[in-house]
Design a protein around this motif. Structure first.
Motif, PDB file in Angstrom:
ATOM      1  N   ASN A 180       0.830  -1.208   0.000  1.00  0.00           N
ATOM      2  CA  ASN A 180       0.000   0.000   0.000  1.00  0.00           C
ATOM      3  C   ASN A 180       0.862   1.253   0.000  1.00  0.00           C
ATOM      4  O   ASN A 180       0.600   2.218  -0.739  1.00  0.00           O
ATOM      5  CB  ASN A 180      -0.930   0.002   1.219  1.00  0.00           C
ATOM      6  CG  ASN A 180      -1.967  -1.104   1.152  1.00  0.00           C
ATOM      7  OD1 ASN A 180      -2.270  -1.609   0.064  1.00  0.00           O
ATOM      8  ND2 ASN A 180      -2.508  -1.505   2.297  1.00  0.00           N
ATOM      9  N   SER A 181       1.879   1.251   0.862  1.00  0.00           N
ATOM     10  CA  SER A 181       2.786   2.405   0.897  1.00  0.00           C
ATOM     11  C   SER A 181       3.520   2.536  -0.423  1.00  0.00           C
ATOM     12  O   SER A 181       3.787   3.642  -0.899  1.00  0.00           O
ATOM     13  CB  SER A 181       3.793   2.246   2.042  1.00  0.00           C
ATOM     14  OG  SER A 181       3.125   2.180   3.284  1.00  0.00           O
ATOM     15  N   TRP A 182       3.855   1.394  -1.008  1.00  0.00           N
ATOM     16  CA  TRP A 182       4.551   1.423  -2.300  1.00  0.00           C
ATOM     17  C   TRP A 182       3.680   2.075  -3.361  1.00  0.00           C
ATOM     18  O   TRP A 182       4.138   2.923  -4.118  1.00  0.00           O
ATOM     19  CB  TRP A 182       4.911  -0.003  -2.717  1.00  0.00           C
ATOM     20  CG  TRP A 182       5.682  -0.080  -3.992  1.00  0.00           C
ATOM     21  CD1 TRP A 182       7.017   0.022  -4.136  1.00  0.00           C
ATOM     22  CD2 TRP A 182       5.149  -0.248  -5.313  1.00  0.00           C
ATOM     23  NE1 TRP A 182       7.372  -0.087  -5.470  1.00  0.00           N
ATOM     24  CE2 TRP A 182       6.244  -0.253  -6.210  1.00  0.00           C
ATOM     25  CE3 TRP A 182       3.867  -0.403  -5.827  1.00  0.00           C
ATOM     26  CZ2 TRP A 182       6.088  -0.405  -7.573  1.00  0.00           C
ATOM     27  CZ3 TRP A 182       3.717  -0.545  -7.195  1.00  0.00           C
ATOM     28  CH2 TRP A 182       4.821  -0.543  -8.055  1.00  0.00           C
ATOM     29  N   MET A 183       2.410   1.679  -3.420  1.00  0.00           N
ATOM     30  CA  MET A 183       1.499   2.270  -4.396  1.00  0.00           C
ATOM     31  C   MET A 183       1.402   3.785  -4.205  1.00  0.00           C
ATOM     32  O   MET A 183       1.318   4.543  -5.172  1.00  0.00           O
ATOM     33  CB  MET A 183       0.113   1.639  -4.255  1.00  0.00           C
ATOM     34  CG  MET A 183       0.000   0.247  -4.854  1.00  0.00           C
ATOM     35  SD  MET A 183       0.096   0.296  -6.654  1.00  0.00           S
ATOM     36  CE  MET A 183      -0.073  -1.442  -7.045  1.00  0.00           C
ATOM     37  N   LYS A 184       1.441   4.213  -2.963  1.00  0.00           N
ATOM     38  CA  LYS A 184       1.308   5.642  -2.681  1.00  0.00           C
ATOM     39  C   LYS A 184       2.539   6.419  -3.142  1.00  0.00           C
ATOM     40  O   LYS A 184       2.444   7.585  -3.534  1.00  0.00           O
ATOM     41  CB  LYS A 184       1.091   5.836  -1.177  1.00  0.00           C
ATOM     42  CG  LYS A 184       0.809   7.263  -0.778  1.00  0.00           C
ATOM     43  CD  LYS A 184       0.391   7.348   0.674  1.00  0.00           C
ATOM     44  CE  LYS A 184       1.516   6.923   1.594  1.00  0.00           C
ATOM     45  NZ  LYS A 184       1.171   7.118   3.019  1.00  0.00           N
TER      46      LYS A 184
END
Length: 1185
Positions: free
Chosen positions: A349-353
């Protein structure tokens, strides 16, 4: 000479010549007295520092001797520490202290493990630290003290007890940021070793706190330095103050110790480092990047996740800076890649952000200079390929609002903005990333990349006409065509035509569609592309201007020409091919579509057959073979073996009609178009019932050649005789010769799927064609026969002798294409014969081999090359089929050729030697596996036929060039003794050939080995050869000279064995040709004085027949080029090789006794060699006299 001091190490001036730098000194020997070793090493030196060191060592030895202690390293260490720790040491000057520290740094590494108690080590550390704090010590003395401290901590301290190591570690950390490079490097070396040795969690925790405190101590100054911007990319440390340099050294300490710190402290240190990063380059940037790299490479990922986003943001901000140095941009981009990889593995999720900011910063680099752009492009392609996850994305509802969808939209939006803001065409790096993005998103590209597609199309429209920079743009658009499909592409970018204004758009897309379409729909082609093409065609009919009309017609044909592209793994073949077949038959009326239709048929049939043949789905078998080209496409995942089965069924159902239509076109087409039509006809015939194929073929023969009035053609193959005889009676048929060629060409394409009755029918036609005296159609007949033998082994078995007799009864063709097909037939017949029968039972192989050997001596180079090639193919096939049985087929071939060595004809002997040379060059191992091979050929050096001697010397050059030195040792004596007898003959270049052989042998086996086996009478010549070789400028030139002389063996022939042996002996043959012309002109013979061992001009007609049979120049008078009458040089057989038309030729072949010798193996060859040697022994003696 005094060492020049570096400006960035101001305190190095304290190092004077009076000090000993033991950094690079040779270690002392174990077990020997240290004092004595120092005395031995420095006794001859008058340098004061060496005198001080020897005096200190002598004093320590005196102390030990006075107390009757052993002269061991531990005892010396104890004595030296006691001397330093004594109250009187306070009065010692810096020179004496320096000598003691130097002595200690030499002694401590020599102390064995456990030689110093940890408590004593702790005390010694305190003493050493106190001593190095004395004023006036030089750099070398200071470094000796630091080294002693490091060894004591690493080797002898109690690393499990924090109190035991605290003081020493604090001191070592202080020395690790010292301004003196030698001191600092030594301290950092032992600091890293010391941290690596920690096992206790308490010690690790406390040591980590020390490092953190060191960082915090320097953070205020570091923050100040991080705000000082550098105008260029060069970091001049000499401009910084000493305290500023300490910050850089502190960062180096962090880089060394981070892997061994506690997780909690690592996170805190990383947090502090993030405060030092900025978007612009500073003096600390490189050091910070290197430290962060250590964090990402060695740290536990989970421990630094809380700070990972800050790192990514900081690095992305720095990468976006346009004026930052190139090397730092590359390092920051690499760190950004590593950080995103780490984050993706833990928190997607953090990566996508963070992906949009990462892509945005990296996209800015794509327009930088080439090295930076290439690096950024590779990083972006890896990120997209490996970490852009579409598994949870729903294509149905576009996943509006999902994290994945939002991230993809952001990435696409970044690229769309980049394309909008760029001037002119984007560079290859931008387009390469877009290509990967298209491939990763697949069908989803239709949703997310519409804007990008329109931008690329606008660029393509503006750039039409300028093709210099279009390849990358075309490739990018092509990847979109492949993944999205032509239907959606043409929805976004329609190809249109304004009939009234005669304005069309997006025709530039047609070549891209033609190259990149895969997995499309046949129905779409028929329902949309064909009507669009017709609209262009109809519009052209209404135009009066020829230029516009031709342009519209060209567009129409371009659109129709998309047919082969739509046939690459279409998704509806089994449903739509019937309709497509009707359309293609109708298209055959337009000759411009013939090639496209032929290619389409090949693609459809070959790709489905390939899947069925491999037993794999299409995603594992993606190569569609079309003629001589190879198109590679990724097929749809749904294109399975089941789908291929249904497709082949649909194709087979329509194949008869297509086959009939294509054969009609084939007959009416000029020869230039026959090739692709033949390939398509062959594909169709392979999936058509053989009886249907025969019916179509017979019908064609009837049309071309006219039969009886009833129009009936009986099914018996024998009726083909009548068909061929009635050609001339029908005035409506094409010419006799043309008809014959067309029939044979078509027959060769029908062989793949033919059954026995059709093969028999074709064979009769082939025989009838061979009976024609004008030889027109023979090339096609040879090719058709070679295809039959290749595809149908049963035919070869059932008609073996008949086939051999048929071919040998024909005169060898003049054109090289026919000859190659003829030799292909011989190859397959020979291989089959050798596999199936013994030589004693079947003499036919000797007839074939005789033909090959005679052809090897042909005067035309391309003829010889074709024969070399077929001989190599034959041996390769036989080698693959050979097993461990007692008489493998490959050895049968070798023994057969060796049988010709005992013949009486020099011409045949030399041809056999040439054939063996070819085989040895291709497979040197046969010299080992066939023991008598080399000795049998070397024995021919005792003969008097010049032609044979030349061939044998050529064989020896092949032999010595191909074998390894170790293998040559087995033949060295025989080779030397054999060739040296011809070293005195300068005629025919014998002496130069022998010289080259000897040079190669001396290079491979060594001069001594060659000299040891050389006869005494030839030693002078050998010595001259060796001296000349030594006199060459370089060994490389000598090797090149050998390579040029050894008949292309070490140069041309070794480039690729697959290219055959066509250049074999080429240079020598040219020389020989000139020599023969001179001999023929002068009518001269070899004089007795220039010959070895009683050679004469007439041994079984040797010299005369040699001169008559030379083919290395122009053809002899009265003979046609390449088809000169071949004489039989074996007078014992009393046969001749006839060349009269229709006359059956008797070939020179060994007698039955010679066949038995070849079949039996090696004893006969060995006996023959001994006999010949014995025969000329006496003659040699007389000659030598």
């Amino acid at each position: 000479m005094k060492k020049k001091q570096s400006p960035n190490s101001p305190l190095d001036n304290g190092e004077t010549p009076k000090e000993i730098d033991v950094e690079n000194e040779t270690p002392l020997r174990d077990g020997a007295d240290i004092c004595q070793q120092l005395m031995d090493r420095y006794s001859k030196s008058s340098a004061p520092q060496h005198r001080h060191l020897m005096a200190t060592a002598a004093a320590m030895r005196s102390i030990l001797s006075a107390e009757s202690l052993p002269l061991s390293p531990p005892a010396y260490f104890a004595a030296a520490i006691s001397a330093i720790d004594d109250d009187s040491a306070a009065n010692l000057d810096s020179t004496a202290i320096g000598a003691l520290l130097t002595f200690l740094s030499i002694v401590v590494p020599a102390v064995p493990e456990g030689g110093i108690a940890s408590s004593k080590a702790k005390e010694a550390v305190e003493v050493v630290v106190r001593m190095v704090g004395k004023e006036g010590l030089g750099v070398a003395s200071f470094r000796s003290g630091v080294k002693c401290l490091g060894v004591l901590l690493v080797e002898f301290s109690d690393s499990q007890d924090w109190r035991s190591v605290q003081f020493g570690l604090e001191s070592l950390l202080e020395f690790a940021i010292d301004k003196r490079p030698k001191v600092r490097r030594c301290a950092q070396e032992y600091l890293e070793k010391f941290f690596k040795s920690f096992q206790s969690s308490i010690v690790i925790k406390e040591a980590s706190k020390l490092v953190l405190s060191l960082l915090k101590k320097h953070m205020p100054l570091a923050l100040t330095l991080s705000t000082i911007k550098s105008a260029d990319d060069s970091k001049d440390e000499t401009m910084l103050k000493p305290e500023h340099l300490e910050v850089l050294h502190m960062l180096n300490v962090l880089k060394l110790t981070v892997p061994y710190l506690s997780a909690k402290i690592r996170l805190k240190i990383l947090s502090e480092l993030c405060k030092l990063t900025s978007s612009e380059f500073s003096f600390l940037t490189r050091n910070i990047h290197k430290t962060i790299e250590v964090f990402l490479g060695n740290s536990n990922v989970e421990a630094i996740i809380p700070e990972m986003e800050n790192i990514i943001v900081s690095l992305a901000s720095y990468v976006s800076g346009e004026k930052n140095p190139v090397d730092t941009l590359i390092s920051a981009a690499a760190l950004l890649k590593c950080a995103t990889y780490k984050l993706h593995g833990i928190q997607s999720n953090s990566w996508m952000k963070n992906v949009p900011s990462v892509c945005s910063s990296l996209t800015a680099l794509l327009s930088s200079e080439a090295s930076v752009a290439s690096h950024a492009s590779n990083i972006m392609k890896e990120l997209i390929s490996h970490h852009l996850d579409l598994k949870s994305f729903s294509f149905a509802n576009n996943d509006l609002g999902s994290e994945e969808g939002d991230a993809i939209r952001s990435i696409c939006s970044i690229f769309e903005s980049s394309l909008s803001s760029s001037d002119g065409l984007p560079n290859e790096h931008v387009l390469a990333v877009l290509t990967v993005l298209f491939q990763k998103l697949g069908e989803s590209s239709y949703i997310f990349m519409k804007g990008i597609l329109h931008k690329l199309a606008d660029l393509m429209t503006l750039a039409v006409g300028d093709t210099s920079n279009m390849s990358h743009l075309r490739s990018c658009l092509g990847s979109a065509v492949t993944v999205i499909g032509p239907e959606r592409i043409l929805t976004l970018l329609p190809i249109t035509l304004d009939v009234d204004g005669l304005i069309y758009s997006n025709m530039w897309l047609v070549p891209i569609l033609k190259e990149y379409i895969v997995g499309a729909s046949l129905s779409y082609y028929m329902e949309h592309i064909v009507p669009l093409a017709k609209s262009y065609q109809q519009a052209s009919c209404k135009v009066k201007k020829s230029v516009i009309r031709q342009d519209l017609q060209a567009n129409a044909h371009s659109l129709l020409g998309l047919l082969p592209a739509f046939c690459r793994y279409p998704i509806d073949t089994h449903k739509e091919f019937k309709a497509l077949a009707e359309l293609m038959i109708n298209f055959l009326k337009d000759s411009l579509m013939n090639e496209n239709i032929a290619l389409a048929i090949q693609i459809l049939i070959n790709q489905n057959k390939s899947i069925l043949r491999s037993g794999k789905d299409a995603d594992e078998s993606n190569n569609a073979i079309v003629g001589n080209s190879k198109l590679e496409f990724t097929s749809p995942a749904s294109y399975s073996k089941k789908t291929a089965t249904k497709n082949i069924k649909a194709l087979s159902s329509c194949a008869p009609e297509m086959l009939q239509a294509l054969t009609d076109v084939f007959v009416q087409s000029p020869p230039t178009k026959h090739l692709y039509l033949k390939d398509a006809i062959g594909c169709l015939a392979s999936i058509t019932d053989s009886s249907v194929t025969k019916r179509i073929f017979v019908s064609l023969v009837e049309k071309l050649q006219s039969i009886d009035g009833e129009g009936k053609f009986e099914k018996q193959a024998g009726n083909a005789n009548e068909l061929m005889e009635k050609e001339e009676s029908n005035p409506n048929t094409m010419g006799k010769e043309t008809s014959r060629c067309v029939i044979m060409e078509l027959a060769s394409s029908l062989i793949s799927g033919a059954e026995e009755d059709l093969i028999d029918f074709i064979y009769v036609l082939i025989k009838q064609t061979f009976q024609e005296t004008n030889e027109i159609g023979h090339h096609e007949a040879y090719y058709a026969l070679s295809r039959i033998l290749e595809e149908h082994a049963w035919f070869c078995s059932s008609r073996l002798e008949e086939l051999i007799d048929l071919l040998l009864g024909l005169k060898s063709p003049a054109d090289i294409a026919s000859l190659r097909s003829r030799l292909d037939c011989f190859k397959m017949l020979m291989v089959h014969t050798l596999k199936m029968s013994s030589l004693e039972e079947n003499t036919k192989p000797f007839l074939i081999l005789n033909e090959i050997i005679v052809t090897l001596k042909d005067g035309k180079e391309e003829t010889r090359k074709a024969t070399y090639d077929i001989l190599l193919k034959m041996s390769s096939t036989l080698r693959k089929s050979s097993d461990l049985n007692s008489d493998p087929p490959y050895h049968k071939l070798i023994n057969m050729i060796m049988g010709y060595l005992s013949g009486s004809s020099p011409h045949i002997k030399s041809g056999a030697v040439a054939a063996l040379s070819v085989l040895v060059h291709d497979d040197p191992e046969i010299c080992i596996t066939v023991p008598d091979l080399v000795s049998s050929i070397l024995s021919l050096l005792q003969t008097k036929a010049v032609e044979v001697i030349k061939a044998v010397l050529g064989f020896v050059k092949v032999l010595v060039s191909s074998l390894q030195a170790k293998e040559l040792q087995n033949f060295l004596s025989d080779i030397i003794n054999g060739v040296l007898q011809w070293s005195s003959i300068s005629r025919n270049h014998f002496r130069s050939k022998v010289t080259i052989i000897l040079e190669i042998l001396t290079r491979k086996c060594g001069i001594a080995a060659v000299q040891s086996v050389a006869p005494e009478k030839h030693r002078n010549f050998l010595t001259t050869v060796i001296e000349n070789r030594r006199g060459k400028t370089t060994s490389e030139e000598a090797d090149d000279n050998d390579a040029d002389k050894v008949d292309s063996l070490t140069e041309g022939s070794r480039k690729s064995k697959d290219k055959g042996f066509g250049t074999f002996k080429q240079k020598n043959e040219k020389i020989e040709h000139r020599k023969r012309k001179r001999d023929k002109r002068d009518g001269r013979k070899l004089s007795d004085s220039s010959e070895p061992a009683g050679i004469s001009d007439s041994h079984d007609g040797g010299m005369k027949t040699t001169k008559r049979a030379k083919h290395f120049g122009k053809p002899m008078k009265g003979q046609s080029d390449g088809n000169a009458k071949k004489k039989n040089f074996n007078k014992g057989l009393g046969t001749a090789i006839g060349t009269g038309r229709g006359q059956k030729r008797k070939l020179d072949q060994p007698t039955m006794s010679q066949k038995r010798k070849a079949a039996a193996g090696s004893k006969q060859h060995s006996f023959k060699a001994r006999t010949q040697t014995k025969k000329f022994k006496g003659v040699n003696k007389r000659s030598n006299k």
